[in-house]
Design a protein around this motif. Structure first.
Motif, short mmCIF file in Angstrom:
data_model
loop_
_atom_site.label_atom_id
_atom_site.label_comp_id
_atom_site.label_asym_id
_atom_site.label_seq_id
_atom_site.Cartn_x
_atom_site.Cartn_y
_atom_site.Cartn_z
N UNK A 403 36.86 47.76 35.57
CA UNK A 403 38.09 48.32 36.15
C UNK A 403 38.53 47.48 37.34
N UNK A 404 39.82 47.41 37.55
CA UNK A 404 40.39 46.56 38.60
C UNK A 404 39.82 46.93 39.97
N UNK A 405 39.29 45.94 40.66
CA UNK A 405 38.70 46.17 41.98
C UNK A 405 39.78 46.45 43.03
N UNK A 406 41.02 46.09 42.71
CA UNK A 406 42.10 46.22 43.68
C UNK A 406 42.98 47.45 43.48
N UNK A 407 42.47 48.49 42.83
CA UNK A 407 43.29 49.67 42.55
C UNK A 407 43.84 50.29 43.83
N UNK A 408 42.97 50.50 44.81
CA UNK A 408 43.44 51.16 46.03
C UNK A 408 44.43 50.27 46.78
N UNK A 409 44.16 48.98 46.79
CA UNK A 409 45.11 48.08 47.46
C UNK A 409 46.48 48.14 46.80
N UNK A 410 46.52 48.15 45.47
CA UNK A 410 47.80 48.21 44.76
C UNK A 410 48.55 49.49 45.11
N UNK A 411 47.86 50.63 45.12
CA UNK A 411 48.52 51.89 45.45
C UNK A 411 48.95 51.92 46.90
N UNK A 412 48.12 51.41 47.80
CA UNK A 412 48.49 51.36 49.23
C UNK A 412 49.76 50.55 49.42
N UNK A 413 49.77 49.34 48.88
CA UNK A 413 50.93 48.47 49.03
C UNK A 413 52.16 49.09 48.41
#
Length: 472
Positions: A403-413
Motif C-alpha cells: 500500500x502507498x506509503x504516502x497516503x496520509x501525505x496525499x490526504x493532508x496536501x
C-alpha cells in the motif's frame, strides 16, 4: 493457493481475429475493462496483439479478488511484469518497483519519515505553494483556469519543496519538462507487445535518453550537495532526512539509492495528488450544492484563516469529497501483478506466470458495491456507509504490504489545498466532460476549465504583505 479441479475456465473478451483486443485497449483501455466486467463478470481474460507476439492479461474486478491479489495472497502476485520493468529502467528501483529484501530494507528506512507526525510537519510547505498559486491567479487577472493542469503544477512544486527545500526552483522546471517524456515512453513500451531495444537510436529512444540524463543530473547534483553538507547541515527537507536515514540492520542509502527514492517520490507524489485535487475541483464546479456544503464547512471551521494539519479531522466533508473523487478518478486506474503459482480467484483458475490486473477504475464502479456508480455523491463516505462495504471496494492507494506509503501525505496536501482554494473562490465548470487515458497514472487528454469567482471576504485570512496565518 493451488488451483482446485473445480475451477472454471476464465471467460474471454471477444476481440478481432488477428489482433484480439489490441485496438480496444490502445484506444480506450478504461472503457474496455468496464465492458469486460459488464459482459463477462468479475474475472475476465483479455488477449491483445498479433499471433507470435500476443499478450494475455487476467482481469480481476471484484473487491474480494482485489484483496486476494494485493493483500491476502500478495506474495504470489509480484511486480514482475513488463510495465514495472519499464518503470524501473526509467526511474530506478525505488519503493514503487523494488521487491523482496530490497523493498523491505527501503521501506524500513523510509517509514519513519512518513509517520503522521512527520508528514504533518509539511503542512506549511503545502500552504506556501497554494498561496503562491492563488496569488498568481489574482496578479495575472485569471477569471478561469484548467484546474487539472494547475493542480499538476501545484502538486509538483509542493512535493519538490518538501523534498528539496530551497532547491525547489532548480528541480521543478526540469521535472516538468522530463517527466511527461519519460511517462509517455514508459507507457508506450509497457503496453507494446513488441519493442525495440532502448539502445537503438530511434527518435523516441533519443528523447527518452535526453530526459533521463537531464533528470538524473539535477537529482545527483542536489544529492551530492546534501551529502557534502554533512549531518545536521542541510535543513529539514525530506532529502536531508533521507541522507541521514540509517539503522544498524539496514545501513543507509548510497547516492544511487537516494536518487531512486527521490525520483519515485517525485513521480508518485505529484501525479497522484494532482489527479485527486484537479478532479475534486472540477466535480465541485459541476455540482453547486456539494460545493456550497464544502464552502460552509470551510467557513465554519477556519473562519478565514488557512488550514493546518490539526484541522483535517474537523473537515470531514472535504475529506469525503476527496474520497469520492478518488473513487471516480483513481490516480492508478489499473494495477498489474504477475502470478508466481497457479491459484484460484472467484472460482476461476489463474495459471502460474499469468499477468493479472486489478482495476480501481472498474471496482469503484461495480454495481455490486456502489448504487448509481457514475453519480458524484460524497455521502457514500460517511463512516456508517464505509463500514457496510467490503474493504477493497475502494482502494485508490493500493493495499496490502505494498500500500502507498504516502497516503496520509496525499490526504493532508489535498485537504489543505482544497480548503485554501475554496476559501477564496467559487468555481463554475466550463468543460463538463474531460477525456481520459490510462498511462502510469490517470491522464486528462483535454482541458478541465473552470471559471473563478472570488468570494466576498476571501481576503480576511491574509495578513499584511499577503502572508498566510497558519492554522493551529
Amino acid at each position: 493457493m493451488a488451483t482446485t479441479t473445480t475451477a472454471q475456465e476464465i471467460p474471454e473478451l471477444t476481440g478481432v481475429p488477428l489482433l484480439g483486443s489490441l485496438l480496444d485497449l490502445k484506444n480506450d483501455s478504461l472503457g474496455t475493462f468496464l465492458k469486460a466486467r459488464r459482459d463477462h463478470g468479475d474475472v475476465v481474460r483479455i488477449t491483445a496483439g498479433p499471433r507470435g507476439a500476443r499478450a494475455t492479461v487476467h482481469c480481476v474486478f471484484s473487491a474480494e479478488g482485489a484483496q486476494r491479489v494485493l493483500a491476502t495472497d500478495a506474495a504470489n502476485f509480484r511486480k514482475d511484469n513488463a510495465f514495472y520493468q519499464e518503470i524501473r529502467e526509467s526511474f530506478g528501483n525505488g519503493l514503487l518497483t523494488s521487491q523482496d529484501t530490497d523493498y523491505l530494507r527501503q521501506r524500513r528506512l523510509v517509514q519513519p519519515l512518513f509517520t503522521r507526525r512527520s508528514v504533518d510537519g509539511y503542512a506549511s510547505a503545502v500552504a506556501t505553494e497554494v498561496t503562491r498559486l492563488t496569488d498568481g491567479w489574482r496578479a495575472e487577472g485569471h477569471d478561469s483556469v484548467d484546474v487539472v493542469h494547475e493542480m499538476t503544477g501545484l502538486a509538483l512544486r509542493a512535493v519538490a519543496r518538501i523534498l528539496f527545500g530551497t532547491d525547489v526552483e532548480a528541480a521543478v522546471g526540469i521535472v516538468e519538462r522530463c517527466f511527461p517524456v519519460l511517462g509517455a515512453y514508459v507507457s508506450r513500451r509497457g503496453y507494446s507487445p513488441r519493442k525495440v531495444p532502448r539502445s537503438w537510436p530511434t527518435p523516441g529512444n533519443r528523447r527518452a535518453t535526453t530526459a533521463h540524463e537531464e533528470l538524473y543530473a539535477v537529482c545527483d547534483r542536489i544529492i551530492a550537495e546534501r551529502r557534502a553538507a554533512g549531518t545536521g547541515g542541510a535543513g529539514e527537507d525530506l532529502l536531508s532526512r533521507l541522507v541521514e536515514a540509517s539503522s544498524d540492520e539496514d545501513g543507509g542509502f548510497d547516492a544511487t539509492e537516494l536518487r531512486e527514492q527521490v525520483l519515485v517520490f517525485l513521480l508518485a507524489g505529484h501525479e497522484t495528488t494532482a489527479t485527486s485535487l484537479g478532479f475534486a475541483l472540477h466535480l465541485l464546479a459541476r455540482h453547486p450544492e456539494e460545493q456550497r456544503r464544502a464552502h460552509e464547512e470551510i467557513d465554519t471551521v477556519l473562519g478565514g484563516r488557512a488550514p493546518g494539519a490539526d484541522d483535517l479531522d474537523a473537515l470531514p466533508y472535504l475529506t469525503r469529497v476527496l474520497k469520492e473523487t478518488m473513487r471516480l478518478f483513481p490516480a492508478a486506474p489499473a494495477i498489474g501483478r504477475r502470478a508466481v503459482e497457479a491459484t484460484e480467484i472467484g472460482g476461476y483458475a489463474i495459471p502460474a506466470g499469468a499477468d493479472v490486473i486489478v482495476s480501481p477504475w472498474v471496482t469503484h464502479r461495480h454495481p455490486g458495491y456502489w448504487e448509481d456508480p457514475e453519480r458524484f455523491d460524497p455521502e457514500r463516505f460517511t463512516p456508517e456507509r464505509e463500514a457496510e462495504r467490503p474493504r477493497y471496494a475502494w482502494f485508490p492507494f493500493g493495499g496490502g504490504p505494498r500500500a502507498c506509503i504516502g497516503q496520509h501525505f496525499s490526504m493532508l496536501e489535498s485537504v489543505i489545498a482544497l480548503a485554501m482554494i475554496l476559501r477564496e473562490y467559487e468555481l463554475e465548470a466550463i468543460d463538463t466532460q474531460v477525456p481520459l487515458a490510462s498511462a502510469i497514472t490517470l491522464q486528462a487528454l483535454g482541458p478541465a476549465r473552470c471559471r473563478l469567482k472570488p468570494r466576498t471576504g476571501a481576503q480576511d485570512g491574509r495578513g499584511a504583505g499577503g502572508e498566510v496565518r497558519e492554522g493551529v
